[in-house]
Scaffold this active site. Structure first.
Site, PDB file in Angstrom:
ATOM      1  N   ASP A 154       4.748   6.869  -0.109  1.00  0.00           N
ATOM      2  CA  ASP A 154       5.158   5.739   0.731  1.00  0.00           C
ATOM      3  C   ASP A 154       6.648   5.470   0.547  1.00  0.00           C
ATOM      4  OD1 ASP A 154       5.231   4.555  -1.769  1.00  0.00           O
ATOM      5  OD2 ASP A 154       3.556   3.199  -1.412  1.00  0.00           O
TER       6      ASP A 154
ATOM      7  N   PHE B 281       3.647   6.425  -5.081  1.00  0.00           N
ATOM      8  CA  PHE B 281       3.348   5.169  -4.374  1.00  0.00           C
ATOM      9  C   PHE B 281       4.053   4.017  -5.077  1.00  0.00           C
ATOM     10  CE2 PHE B 281      -0.171   7.862  -3.156  1.00  0.00           C
ATOM     11  CZ  PHE B 281      -0.369   7.532  -1.822  1.00  0.00           C
ATOM     12  N   HIS B 282       4.758   3.196  -4.317  1.00  0.00           N
ATOM     13  CA  HIS B 282       5.327   1.986  -4.932  1.00  0.00           C
ATOM     14  C   HIS B 282       5.507   0.824  -3.958  1.00  0.00           C
ATOM     15  CE1 HIS B 282       9.018   3.686  -3.215  1.00  0.00           C
ATOM     16  NE2 HIS B 282       9.530   2.478  -3.293  1.00  0.00           N
ATOM     17  N   ARG B 283       5.136   0.999  -2.670  1.00  0.00           N
ATOM     18  CA  ARG B 283       5.287  -0.111  -1.719  1.00  0.00           C
ATOM     19  C   ARG B 283       4.339  -1.244  -2.094  1.00  0.00           C
ATOM     20  NH1 ARG B 283       9.743   0.399  -0.197  1.00  0.00           N
ATOM     21  NH2 ARG B 283      10.224   2.517   0.368  1.00  0.00           N
TER      22      ARG B 283
END
Ligand code: UD1
Ligand code: UDP
Length: 364
Positions: A283, A206-208
């Site tokens: 994501d 996850f990094h959005r």
């Protein structure tokens, strides 16, 4: 002699440009291909490791811009790149993907009258709250060569009034890198190193900003990943943005011991981890494509995707951001309710060759 300068800055950029750097070698008598690293990503595990594993040449220029707000980062890249372009006067600037480095380089080059080639043009999430969507739209508007990875990209560009003569459906250079490294991916021993049984674990990334910059959203994600880690071993290589926020929001204490959190992994280890996973939850943009190519079930925790082919023909499940939906879909997949998939058109490992050929044959 033609001079071409490719500008890269972030992890996915390195992967998308590596096959092009190689493809231009075939034309080394006619073209000098230079590489400029903006320094947007700078940790060894976010940058250098990709140059090593993808056997990329050292960048000819490193702008060393680092992080910052969107305006700061984009502006710093523009100021530093302008000097390089004045000095080198390339005939063409190539920009891959949709990160701030892509946008900054496309703006500087086009305003200096240097033609711009966008690799991965035409993708649209139709969600302007994503910084990447603005980067994609602006980059495409000022680009002269629009190299497209999937049919939706061509439709989007035509709908926006881009002349057909500028649009080239060539396939996906990110998949070129995967294809070129397939043997190394299959034989990689990361599952042994991590004590995982092939086909019986989950990988998550996850990094959005919408998922990880908000305390409540990130806490819910960590909670859900923790629950799923009770079903299967779950490996979560943590992106620097996410790592910073886990700390800033004081979420470390909430992470259950069953979750395997790691540093960002190298390219080959990460691909191999996905290759043998039962399920990937993400994501990321690139990971939606790589899981589609590998036929691995992928849950995308976003409201939209700019890569619809991964849903239409691939193994990607776009479920939105409700954690109940993520958990339910994950449980279904672990119960064997999976989606069949096939490899999208022209994702055949030859996109970079097509791009190099088109550029080399082009007459000004
Ligand atoms: C960027 C891209 C995003 C892409 C992602 C790939 C933009 C607007 N965003 O997001 O589209 O999906 O890269 O991973 O261009 N940091 C480190 N070390 C690093 C890299 C970053 O500590 O090696 C820190 C930065 O200092 C910053 C944060 O992580 O505080 C975010 O970095 P940044 O490059 O601004 O955006 P990403 O979230 O990485
Ligand atoms: N990746 C990697 N190590 C990791 C996580 C991702 O090598 O720990 C690779 C992944 O296989 C893909 C690329 O990084 O090729 C995607 O980058 P990211 O998700 O950061 O960016 P996005 O594609 O969303 O822009």
């Amino acid at each position: 002699m033609k001079k071409i300068l490719s500008v890269v800055g972030a992890r996915p950029n390195f992967i998308k440009i590596a096959p092009l750097a190689k493809a231009f070698k075939k034309y080394r008598k006619e073209v000098k291909h230079l590489l400029c690293h903006t320094g947007q990503h700078f940790d060894k595990r976010m940058s250098e490791i990709f140059f090593d594993e993808l056997k990329m040449p050292e960048p000819d220029f490193n702008l060393g811009v680092g992080g910052g707000s969107h305006a700061e980062q984009t502006a710093r890249i523009m100021l530093e790149l302008e000097k390089v372009l004045h000095q080198e006067k390339p005939h063409l600037v190539i920009v891959p993907g949709d990160v701030n480095s892509t946008l900054a380089a496309a703006l500087v080059a086009s305003k200096m009258g240097i033609p711009v080639a966008h690799v991965e043009a035409g993708l649209r999430s139709f969600d302007k709250t994503m910084p990447e969507e603005i980067n994609r739209i602006v980059t495409d508007v000022v680009s002269d060569f629009l190299f497209v990875t999937e049919h939706s990209g061509m439709h989007n560009l035509r709908d926006e009034g881009v002349d057909d003569s500028k649009i080239f459906f060539v396939g996906n250079t990110m998949i070129d890198s995967l294809d070129a490294n397939w043997d190394a991916v299959e034989s990689n021993t990361v599952t042994d190193r991590m004590g995982l049984t092939k086909g019986k674990y989950i990988v998550a990334t996850f990094h959005r900003p919408t998922n990880v910059d908000d305390r409540e959203n990130l806490a819910e994600i960590m909670d859900t990943m923790g629950k799923l880690a009770g079903e299967r071993k779950l490996v979560f290589p943590v992106h620097p943005r996410t790592r910073k926020n886990i700390r800033a929001f004081g979420l470390e204490k909430k992470i259950p011991g069953s979750l395997i959190l790691t540093e960002p992994l190298g390219y080959l280890e990460f691909l191999s981890l996905m290759r043998y996973a039962e399920l990937v939850i993400t994501d990321s943009g690139g990971i939606q494509e790589e899981t589609t190519y590998m036929g691995v079930q992928c849950i995308t925790v976003r409201k939209n995707t700019e890569r619809p082919v991964t849903i239409d023909v691939g193994t990607n499940h776009l479920v939105g951001v409700s954690m109940e939906k993520v958990e339910k879909t994950a449980m279904d997949i672990l119960d064997g309710i999976t989606k069949p998939g096939r490899i999208p058109e022209l994702w055949d490992g030859k996109a970079a060759k097509r791009i190099a050929e088109i550029i080399m044959q082009h007459k000004e």
